[in-house]
Motif scaffolding. Structure first.
Motif, PDB file in Angstrom:
ATOM      1  N   THR A  85      -6.976   7.656  -1.062  1.00 31.78           N
ATOM      2  CA  THR A  85      -8.386   7.522  -0.667  1.00 31.78           C
ATOM      3  C   THR A  85      -8.945   6.143  -0.970  1.00 31.78           C
ATOM      4  OG1 THR A  85      -9.101   8.424  -2.818  1.00 31.78           O
ATOM      5  CG2 THR A  85      -8.786   9.991  -0.989  1.00 31.78           C
ATOM      6  N   ARG A  86      -8.318   5.394  -1.834  1.00 29.40           N
ATOM      7  CA  ARG A  86      -8.818   4.068  -2.209  1.00 29.40           C
ATOM      8  C   ARG A  86      -8.282   2.944  -1.330  1.00 29.40           C
ATOM      9  NH1 ARG A  86      -8.421   2.570  -8.321  1.00 29.40           N
ATOM     10  NH2 ARG A  86      -9.789   0.956  -7.477  1.00 29.40           N
ATOM     11  N   LYS A 125      -8.150   0.428   1.243  1.00 29.98           N
ATOM     12  CA  LYS A 125      -9.074  -0.291   2.112  1.00 29.98           C
ATOM     13  C   LYS A 125      -8.538  -1.703   2.304  1.00 29.98           C
ATOM     14  CE  LYS A 125     -13.046   2.324   0.368  1.00 29.98           C
ATOM     15  NZ  LYS A 125     -14.350   2.240  -0.329  1.00 29.98           N
ATOM     16  N   PHE A 140      -8.610  -3.723  -0.856  1.00 27.38           N
ATOM     17  CA  PHE A 140      -7.951  -3.158  -2.041  1.00 27.38           C
ATOM     18  C   PHE A 140      -6.732  -4.011  -2.412  1.00 27.38           C
ATOM     19  CE2 PHE A 140      -5.034   0.070  -3.947  1.00 27.38           C
ATOM     20  CZ  PHE A 140      -5.786   0.285  -5.096  1.00 27.38           C
ATOM     21  N   TYR A 166       0.830  -1.197   0.000  1.00 25.96           N
ATOM     22  CA  TYR A 166       0.000   0.000   0.000  1.00 25.96           C
ATOM     23  C   TYR A 166       0.872   1.257   0.000  1.00 25.96           C
ATOM     24  CZ  TYR A 166      -3.783  -3.233   1.150  1.00 25.96           C
ATOM     25  OH  TYR A 166      -4.692  -4.258   1.112  1.00 25.96           O
ATOM     26  N   TRP A 195      -5.421  10.542  -4.679  1.00 28.83           N
ATOM     27  CA  TRP A 195      -6.488   9.689  -5.221  1.00 28.83           C
ATOM     28  C   TRP A 195      -6.290   8.230  -4.811  1.00 28.83           C
ATOM     29  CZ3 TRP A 195      -6.009   5.920  -9.217  1.00 28.83           C
ATOM     30  CH2 TRP A 195      -7.222   5.353  -9.617  1.00 28.83           C
ATOM     31  N   ILE A 196      -5.074   7.723  -4.931  1.00 25.69           N
ATOM     32  CA  ILE A 196      -4.832   6.329  -4.562  1.00 25.69           C
ATOM     33  C   ILE A 196      -4.878   6.177  -3.043  1.00 25.69           C
ATOM     34  CG2 ILE A 196      -2.311   6.255  -4.278  1.00 25.69           C
ATOM     35  CD1 ILE A 196      -4.403   3.808  -6.343  1.00 25.69           C
ATOM     36  N   THR A 243       1.210   3.943  -3.232  1.00 27.11           N
ATOM     37  CA  THR A 243       0.996   5.386  -3.048  1.00 27.11           C
ATOM     38  C   THR A 243       2.219   6.175  -3.498  1.00 27.11           C
ATOM     39  OG1 THR A 243      -0.357   4.832  -1.118  1.00 27.11           O
ATOM     40  CG2 THR A 243       0.270   7.126  -1.401  1.00 27.11           C
TER      41      THR A 243
END
Length: 460
Positions: free
Chosen positions: A149-150, A152, A155, A43, A146-147, A47
């Motif tokens: 916020t995604r 999770k 993900f 993650y 943007w990435i 990012t």
């Protein structure tokens, strides 16, 4: 602000994005039953990549095209006020402006229009640097946020990272392929121009190489002689002598170090052999010219032989010493990579150590050994400095290694030294030599691959 500082700032933003992405991945797991699809590092890496890649692409595009665009804008008024200038004169003014911007040429007594263009160029460059910094910052923050916020637990960060890495690897491979194609095409196009002036048959099978063109058509030798046979004969002679020295010594050294020498001796001898690869070629050239060549000449005189002060033998012997590490080090590595089970099986059948080396280890390591020899041959064919200092520049068609000869690379360097216009057979001949050398080495590679594959089939 210098554009190079933008890269430092971009790396800092990417590092911060990595930390924040990894932190959010941990924070996104709110229930004990939840699990992250990927490791937290993925993650963070994803990012950081979305911050870094768009901004660095913009930076690279700016580096490629900024000078062309800024020059066109700065010189626009100059060309508008002097419409009578020819393209050559325009290029001269552009070069003057660029030299003044770089500080290579002083502005004293400069053309007022060019000096105005320099001031305009510098002002526009400052504005462009500021714009570049803002655009890179936006290109880093928007995709990164943007990435971010995604992120999770469900993900699939690892899949996205692997896709990005795969795309980067494909792009790198494409760049390597396009670079190779570009090199081949550039040499090919210039060679075609050469063959439009000199017949291909005369170049391939001519027995005299004298590319010096006369200034006037009525001078002697104004047509030149472009027979490549003497040049390639000298190349193969020197390379053959070098391989005759390097291959036996290098291969025997590799066999001894890997199969007979103890660990302490190997730890001392192998680095000493590899030191030879780090010696500059100009040092080998001095050694060949000042020690080996006079020694060979004196020995020849004592035996009543006529020996040139510069000879193929001197260059080949020193070049062979230089490429010994290419054979010994790589061959030693591939011999050590042969599985110990093959050796044990051979010993179990009653074979001696020498029989095991000859019948088991060398066949198993043959592909790597052939590769090391091919690398050494390529290094010998491409060597220039030793040949210039020890073998000379004379393109003699001879089979006597005691005479002076020359090689393809030496002639290419000789033809392209100084300011040259690529519109005469003399300069274009360098590209024709390069193309023929490329084809020759390609054929050697094909033959080597054929031999290796054939032996592999028999061994397997």
């Amino acid at each position: 602000m210098s554009p190079n500082l933008f890269l430092v700032v971009l790396l800092g933003i990417s590092a911060l994005a990595y930390r924040q992405g990894k932190k959010k991945a941990f924070a996104s797991v709110t229930e004990k039953s939840q699990r992250l699809h990927s490791l937290p590092n993925y993650y963070g890496v994803l990012t950081a990549l979305w911050c870094f890649i768009p901004a660095i692409l913009i930076f690279l595009l700016w580096q490629l095209f900024s000078d062309f665009i800024l020059t066109g804008i700065a010189m626009q008024d100059v060309f508008a006020n002097t419409p009578h200038l020819s393209p050559a004169e325009q290029n001269l003014l552009i070069n003057d402006m660029r030299n003044m911007v770089a500080g290579v040429v002083s502005r004293v007594d400069a053309n007022p229009l060019v000096e105005q263009a320099v001031e305009r160029y510098l002002n526009i460059r400052v504005i462009s640097h500021m714009a570049l910094g803002v655009i890179m910052l936006i290109a880093a923050l928007i995709p990164g946020c943007w990435i971010y916020t995604r992120i999770k637990p469900e993900f699939r960060a690892r899949n996205h990272v692997e896709q990005i890495v795969e795309i980067l690897l494909i792009l790198c491979s494409t760049v390597a392929i396009l670079t190779t194609v570009g090199i081949v095409l550039s040499v090919l196009f210039e060679s075609i121009r050469f063959f439009q002036q000199v017949p291909l048959w005369d170049f391939l099978f001519g027995l005299k190489w004298s590319p010096q063109m006369a200034i006037r058509a009525d001078q002697a030798g104004s047509s030149g002689s472009f027979g490549a046979v003497p040049v390639f004969a000298g190349t193969f002679m020197i390379s053959g002598i070098a391989l005759a020295v390097a291959v036996p010594i290098g291969l025997m050294s590799a066999i001894y170090l890997s199969e007979y020498a103890g660990k302490k001796l190997r730890a001392v001898v192998k680095p000493l052999l590899e030191i030879l690869a780090g010696v500059p070629t100009v040092v080998y050239g001095f050694f060949a010219a000042l020690v080996v060549a006079p020694l060979i000449r004196d020995m020849g005189l004592t035996m009543g032989m006529s020996v040139s002060s510069e000879s193929a033998l001197a260059a080949g012997l020193v070049m062979g010493i230089m490429i010994i590490p290419f054979v010994s080090s790589l061959s030693d590595d591939v011999i050590n990579a042969v599985p110990q089970s093959l050796r044990d099986g051979s010993y179990g059948l009653g074979a001696t150590k020498s029989e095991t080396i000859k019948n088991v280890i060398i066949p198993a390591a043959l592909p790597g050994i052939v590769g090391s020899i091919l690398l050494a041959a390529s290094r010998a064919i491409g060597e220039t400095m030793i040949v210039v200092m020890a073998a000379g520049l004379s393109a003699n068609l001879t089979a006597n290694p005691l005479e002076a000869v020359t090689t393809v690379t030496v002639q290419i360097v000789t033809l392209l030294v100084g300011d040259q216009e690529f519109d005469s057979p003399k300069t274009l001949a360098a590209f024709a030599l390069g193309l023929l050398l490329f084809v020759t080495t390609l054929m050697l590679n094909v033959v080597a691959l054929y031999v290796v594959r054939k032996y592999r089939e028999e061994y397997e």
